[in-house]
Motif scaffolding. Structure first.
Motif, PDB file in Angstrom:
ATOM      1  N   GLY A  49       0.825  -1.152   0.000  1.00  0.00           N
ATOM      2  CA  GLY A  49      -0.159   0.046  -0.130  1.00  0.00           C
ATOM      3  C   GLY A  49       0.864   1.259   0.039  1.00  0.00           C
ATOM      4  N   ASP A  50       2.087   1.332   0.660  1.00  0.00           N
ATOM      5  CA  ASP A  50       2.908   2.404   0.778  1.00  0.00           C
ATOM      6  C   ASP A  50       3.523   2.650  -0.605  1.00  0.00           C
ATOM      7  OD1 ASP A  50       2.052   2.639   3.586  1.00  0.00           O
ATOM      8  OD2 ASP A  50       4.113   1.815   4.302  1.00  0.00           O
ATOM      9  N   MET A  51       4.005   1.421  -1.328  1.00  0.00           N
ATOM     10  CA  MET A  51       4.345   1.469  -2.432  1.00  0.00           C
ATOM     11  C   MET A  51       3.493   2.055  -3.642  1.00  0.00           C
ATOM     12  SD  MET A  51       5.610  -1.728  -4.902  1.00  0.00           S
ATOM     13  CE  MET A  51       3.838  -2.191  -5.199  1.00  0.00           C
ATOM     14  N   THR A  52       2.291   1.593  -3.585  1.00  0.00           N
ATOM     15  CA  THR A  52       1.281   2.114  -4.461  1.00  0.00           C
ATOM     16  C   THR A  52       0.864   3.530  -4.200  1.00  0.00           C
ATOM     17  OG1 THR A  52       0.190  -0.213  -4.355  1.00  0.00           O
ATOM     18  CG2 THR A  52      -1.224   1.661  -5.131  1.00  0.00           C
ATOM     19  N   THR A  53       0.947   4.046  -2.856  1.00  0.00           N
ATOM     20  CA  THR A  53       0.561   5.445  -2.616  1.00  0.00           C
ATOM     21  C   THR A  53       1.774   6.322  -3.234  1.00  0.00           C
ATOM     22  OG1 THR A  53      -0.652   4.950  -0.564  1.00  0.00           O
ATOM     23  CG2 THR A  53       0.178   7.165  -0.679  1.00  0.00           C
TER      24      THR A  53
END
Length: 141
Positions: free
Chosen positions: A89-93
């Motif tokens: 999720g952090d990567m996608t954000t």
């Protein structure tokens, strides 16, 4: 036995890394935030959102740590698999907000993938334990 030791060392390394990173976000969000990969950060009272991220990370690390220390290895494997979603999720954000691709993939994506691998290895290590016996238990006469 070697697989169990490798899994334990990897899980402990993840726990310490996540705990350190989360604590850093809580104690000094303004200096830690630029390493996250986003192009800009909240100003003024926006540091509160960064502290929330730090608290999330500390809690994630504590869950893994408790499972490791108490010997709940299968649950630890599941938790690693689920908690890897936070790093994805952090990567996608970071990617969705035009942040650093290198940081998104090299830190968040790699961390998430390694957590998934560690979780899967722990699940593999514990698969025989979780399998139900094939012979029925003897019944009292």
């Amino acid at each position: 036995m070697l697989l169990k030791k490798i899994n334990t060392v990897l899980a402990a390394a993840f726990i310490l890394f996540i705990l350190w990173f989360g604590t850093d976000f809580i104690l000094s969000p303004e200096t830690t935030a630029p390493g996250f990969g986003l192009p800009s950060w909240p100003s003024g009272d926006g540091d509160g959102f960064l502290i929330i991220k730090g608290i999330r990370d500390v809690v994630l690390a504590l869950v893994l740590g408790i499972l490791l220390v108490t010997g709940h290895r299968r649950a630890l494997g599941w938790a690693l698999l689920v908690e890897a979603l936070a790093a994805y999720g952090d990567m996608t954000t970071v990617l969705a907000h035009h942040g650093s691709v290198a940081t998104a993939l090299g830190i968040h994506g790699l961390t998430a993938t390694l957590m998934m691998v560690n979780g899967l290895l722990i699940m593999h290590e514990t698969r025989k334990i979780a399998t139900a016996p094939t012979t029925p238990a003897p019944q009292p006469a």
